[in-house]
Design an enzyme around this catalytic site. Structure first.
Site, PDB file in Angstrom:
ATOM      1  N   ASP A 193       9.664  -0.728 -10.765  1.00 26.74           N
ATOM      2  CA  ASP A 193       9.692  -1.031  -9.340  1.00 26.74           C
ATOM      3  C   ASP A 193      11.011  -0.536  -8.741  1.00 26.74           C
ATOM      4  OD1 ASP A 193       8.414  -2.145  -7.175  1.00 26.74           O
ATOM      5  OD2 ASP A 193       8.167  -4.107  -8.107  1.00 26.74           O
ATOM      6  N   TRP A 259       6.735   3.453  -3.713  1.00 27.39           N
ATOM      7  CA  TRP A 259       5.930   3.376  -2.483  1.00 27.39           C
ATOM      8  C   TRP A 259       5.944   4.652  -1.626  1.00 27.39           C
ATOM      9  CZ3 TRP A 259      10.444   0.350  -3.155  1.00 27.39           C
ATOM     10  CH2 TRP A 259      10.237  -0.796  -3.911  1.00 27.39           C
ATOM     11  N   GLY A 260       6.057   5.797  -2.263  1.00 26.13           N
ATOM     12  CA  GLY A 260       6.055   7.053  -1.502  1.00 26.13           C
ATOM     13  C   GLY A 260       7.411   7.414  -0.913  1.00 26.13           C
ATOM     14  N   ASP A 280       2.567  -2.525  -0.708  1.00 25.42           N
ATOM     15  CA  ASP A 280       1.571  -3.276  -1.488  1.00 25.42           C
ATOM     16  C   ASP A 280       0.244  -3.467  -0.750  1.00 25.42           C
ATOM     17  OD1 ASP A 280       3.724  -3.445  -3.088  1.00 25.42           O
ATOM     18  OD2 ASP A 280       3.848  -5.627  -3.115  1.00 25.42           O
TER      19      ASP A 280
HETATM   20  C1  GLA Z   1       6.585  -4.796  -5.512  1.00 23.76           C
HETATM   21  C2  GLA Z   1       5.462  -3.928  -6.062  1.00 23.76           C
HETATM   22  C3  GLA Z   1       4.282  -4.810  -6.412  1.00 23.76           C
HETATM   23  C4  GLA Z   1       4.700  -5.876  -7.414  1.00 23.76           C
HETATM   24  C5  GLA Z   1       5.859  -6.680  -6.855  1.00 23.76           C
HETATM   25  C6  GLA Z   1       6.465  -7.607  -7.879  1.00 23.76           C
HETATM   26  O1  GLA Z   1       6.260  -5.355  -4.282  1.00 23.76           O
HETATM   27  O2  GLA Z   1       5.094  -2.964  -5.117  1.00 23.76           O
HETATM   28  O3  GLA Z   1       3.229  -4.027  -6.926  1.00 23.76           O
HETATM   29  O4  GLA Z   1       5.059  -5.274  -8.630  1.00 23.76           O
HETATM   30  O5  GLA Z   1       6.908  -5.825  -6.422  1.00 23.76           O
HETATM   31  O6  GLA Z   1       7.507  -8.362  -7.336  1.00 23.76           O
END
Ligand code: GLA
Length: 412
Positions: A193, A259-260, A280
């Site tokens: 992440d 996330w791009g 997300d």
């Molecule tokens: C981010 C990621 C999610 C998840 C959360 C965990 O938001 O994009 O997919 O892994 O963290 O905290």
């Protein structure tokens, strides 16, 4: 895209197109298409990975029983035989990092099998997953701290201890942690992440209150120019090298979760197997469509070895629960057409049979897992209609009867 129009847009899951490339005229043209992609060649992602992740069902409220229960249902329901094999623990497993030697400690109350004498180890857990014929995934962050530490309103499931003990991310510990997770604990997959490089600037309230150390952000979701691309690339390159060292058989999968941001679509294929294209997903129809949009025009960035990842499936909850089978089917079909990883995100111990049948639909899985690895292309795009075409390895021609138009309104 206009989300209001998209809300009722009939989504067409359209099947294969005869695709025959002619190269004869191009023999001497240096710019002629070669029909070859450069893609990530390490790791195990010749087709999009399939499996399950704890995040959408449980957030950080995870434990061994929940995860093993979902894994068991995957085996019992025949989904493992259909290709679902990764069982991924997302955020929430870490208790702390031991300051004396930097060793990571697992939450003992949630993962009782991790406590063996004085040691804290996931090996008994991964042994169980492997004995079921499945593969095990773990979660970490590029920074010192994770996303839940940045964004959770409750401390209950977050790491405990001093500021340093709560630094459970990879930053400054890449080689040590990757060796621990893969060589010692036996994991096969890691999701990395990016909140640690995004949310812990000096102005962050949790940093100002002394809860976490500041780490100047190098990832900015709103702006490529405010992201420090080489810094982010360098971390992933080091993770990538550590994976190759610790899993010399190449049986690993690296999931990039930024996330791009930082123009990752252009270079993600050099360092990892799947790469998130958006923020997300949530269990709402419009949000699912906006995640779909984030990958729908990126077909040139997805190919065997490295795939676009519009996030995990939300089938089983909200707009995709058992009262919304049309929406659940649409979500699944769209992910299949995008060559997205098929990572289920529900508590499978209680998932209704109708939904199990959707995620187990062998024809739709075959579209996703097709050996040619062509992500569907938006062949037609108007206000209330999109047509996607996905050329399959077989070169099958589509039949008019294979065109499935979904209703304009939801069944609520
Ligand atoms: C981010 C990621 C999610 C998840 C959360 C965990 O938001 O994009 O997919 O892994 O963290 O905290």
């Amino acid at each position: 895209m206009q989300k209001l129009n998209l809300r009722w847009k009939p989504l067409l899951a359209l099947l294969p197109l005869w695709f025959a490339a002619s190269t004869s005229h191009a023999a001497n043209d240096p710019l002629a298409p070669t029909a070859r992609w450069s893609a990530y060649t390490a790791g195990r992602a010749l087709t999009p990975p399939m499996g399950w992740s704890s995040w959408n069902a449980f957030g950080t409220d995870i434990d061994e029983a929940k995860i093993l229960g979902s894994a068991q249902r995957i085996v019992d329901a025949g989904l493992a035989a259909k290709g679902y094999r990764y069982i991924n623990i997302d955020d929430g497993w870490a208790l702390q990092r031991r300051v004396s030697d930097g060793h990571m400690v697992i939450r003992p109350d949630r993962f009782p099998s991790s406590v063996t004498g004085n040691a804290s180890t996931f090996r008994p857990f991964t042994d169980k997953i492997h004995a079921m014929g499945l593969k095990a995934g773990i979660y970490s962050d590029l920074g010192r701290n994770t996303c839940s530490q940045a964004y959770s309103g409750s401390e209950t499931d977050l790491p405990k201890g001093s500021v340093l003990e709560r630094e459970v991310g990879l930053y400054g510990h890449i080689d040590q942690d990757i060796a621990l997770y893969f060589a010692d604990w036996g994991f096969d997959f890691i999701k990395v992440d990016g909140c640690g490089l995004r949310a812990y600037g000096p102005a962050s309230p949790k940093v100002r209150s002394g809860q976490y150390r500041a780490l100047p952000p190098v990832l900015d979701l709103e702006s490529v120019s405010r992201s420090d691309i080489p810094a982010v690339q360098a971390e992933f390159a080091q993770i990538n090298a550590a994976l190759k060292r610790n899993k010399p058989d190449g049986d690993f999968l690296l999931s990039l979760c930024i996330w791009g941001a930082a123009d990752v679509r252009a270079w993600g294929k050099n360092v990892g197997n799947i790469s998130r294209t958006s923020d997300d997903i949530t269990p709402y129809w419009n949000r699912m469509l906006s995640n779909f949009d984030s990958a729908a025009r990126r077909e040139l960035y997805g190919h065997p070895g490295s795939w676009n990842d519009p996030d995990m499936l939300y089938i089983g909850k909200g707009d995709f629960d058992a009262d919304h089978l049309v929406e659940a089917r649409s979500h699944f079909s769209l992910w299949a057409m995008l060559n997205a990883p098929l990572m289920m995100g529900a508590d499978l111990r209680t998932m209704p049979q109708e939904l199990m049948e959707i995620v187990g639909n062998a024809d739709v899985i075959a579209v996703n897992q097709d050996a040619a690895g062509n992500q569907a292309t938006l062949a037609y795009d108007a206000d209330d209609l999109q047509i996607m075409v996905k050329p399959l390895a077989s070169g099958k021609k589509p039949l008019p009867s294979s065109t499935a138009e979904l209703p304009r309104s939801r069944s609520t």
